[in-house]
Design a protein around this motif. Sequence first.
Motif, mmCIF file in Angstrom:
data_model
loop_
_atom_site.group_PDB
_atom_site.id
_atom_site.type_symbol
_atom_site.label_atom_id
_atom_site.label_comp_id
_atom_site.label_asym_id
_atom_site.label_seq_id
_atom_site.Cartn_x
_atom_site.Cartn_y
_atom_site.Cartn_z
ATOM 1 N N LEU B 97 2.872 -3.118 2.663
ATOM 2 C CA LEU B 97 1.595 -3.817 2.897
ATOM 3 C C LEU B 97 1.793 -5.313 3.028
ATOM 4 O O LEU B 97 1.057 -5.802 3.721
ATOM 5 N N ASN B 98 2.687 -6.047 2.485
ATOM 6 C CA ASN B 98 3.140 -7.304 2.524
ATOM 7 C C ASN B 98 4.873 -7.463 2.783
ATOM 8 O O ASN B 98 5.411 -6.788 1.964
ATOM 9 N N ARG B 117 0.927 -10.524 5.873
ATOM 10 C CA ARG B 117 0.095 -9.018 5.776
ATOM 11 C C ARG B 117 0.682 -8.042 6.925
ATOM 12 O O ARG B 117 0.366 -8.268 7.851
ATOM 13 N N ASP B 120 -1.171 -6.985 10.098
ATOM 14 C CA ASP B 120 -1.317 -7.773 11.104
ATOM 15 C C ASP B 120 -0.176 -7.847 12.173
ATOM 16 O O ASP B 120 -0.293 -8.631 13.169
#
Lengths: 343, 128
Positions: B97-98, B117, B120
């Motif tokens: 997720l990150n 993130r 994105d």
Amino acid sequence: MAMRQTPLTCSGHTRPVVDLAFSGITPYGYFLISACKDGKPMLRQGDTGDWIGTFLGHKGAVWGATLNTDATKAATAAADFTAKVWDAVSGDEVLSLAHKHIVKTVSFTQDSNCLLTGGNDKLLRIYDLSSPEAAPQEISGHTSAIKKALWCNNDQQILSAADDKTIRLWDRSSMEEVKTLTFDTSVSSMEYVADGQILVITYGKTIAFYNALSLELIKTVEAPAPINSASLHPEKDFFVAGGDDFKLYKFDYSTKEELDQSETDGAAAHVSAESYKGHFGPVHCVRFSPDGELYASGSEDGTLRLWQTAVGKTYGLWKCVLPEDLGSENPEQLYTSTPEIKA
Amino acid sequence: MATPVPVLRLPKGPDPNSRGFDPNSPRFIALCRTSISSSAASDTDSEQLQKEQDARSVLREGFLRCLLSMTNKKVQFQMYENVKVEATFGASDIDVLNFQVSDLHTPIGVQKEALIRCQDVISFTFEV
């Protein structure tokens, strides 16, 4: 023993329901889509009224909604100046087609490849859904907002009804006007019955039937109140209509004769139709299901109601009960009164 | 005196918590094959299921090795809104997720430590 109609109320919308459409009969039954001023059109199972899903994405009132024949796609027309195409199985938005004004009506061709739209910008647009980035074909001619546009005659022609008090028939390939019908008052609704090429039009208190190819009048019927929508039974033996007095009327199509008097609920003597009460506001739209066993109505009161064509028959959620079964010890199984519970 | 027609139940209303379109309904399973589910939804396709599973394993292993080899290297991230940034890759969280990065070069300056993130990110490039 006479039975009284029990309408099934489908709640969930929070504003008036202005349009509804059924799909064809699919291997999974048939489906119903409702357009609502709350901007959230809903898909329901057609024979029970059970909610399946809500199409989320529009930012304004949804004025028109339709399903393709096999209920795999849905299209909606809204006040946010867009028409949207949706995957009716997953609920996902597939396409958003920008317009220059409020979109009022959408209609798929039989092969679901093209979408017809019409609205307040007075133009009819034809989108090729296989190349949606391509500019749509535009047909102009109406002098005020278009209310309803439909494909007819095997998708070779288009019928459109507008606030300019005309209904126009257009040829799809030449994009030219073929014929025009002019009325003294605005047409409130239009339905096309492909089998038999019949056009059902409502205006004022009149329900009129025309030949969809020649636009010749077949007959007219007067209702007791202004009518907003009417629908002809697939077998063309009845038609139903609803309007400003909140009631649903059922007329015999072939002879206009008065139907079974024991079914009327105290409606005025001059009415030669069955009438049903139930809605708490004007009825905006009414449509027969593809199998003709029920009809659905959408109202200003924010609900859809399903009504049986043959009252008392076992179908969907309605259960036929023989006289000896009434008073049996299964009171929790069957509702014998009409509950007004909000689902 | 007419008796009202009995009804089995009322139509089901909307679920307040979801937009519906139940992915477990027979219609959804039959018609929505856009993402191949790895559940045993169709037993006739068990051989195909095995092939799919093999492919998934290969892709997953490749991705994890890629993340490993990126550690402490300079990586260029192509992101949405036409954003291109460069940073030194640190690590990814377990759910991807990150991404933890250092020296993130942005149009408004260099961020010593940052989290990118993953949703994105469209793509990323680095020298092996």
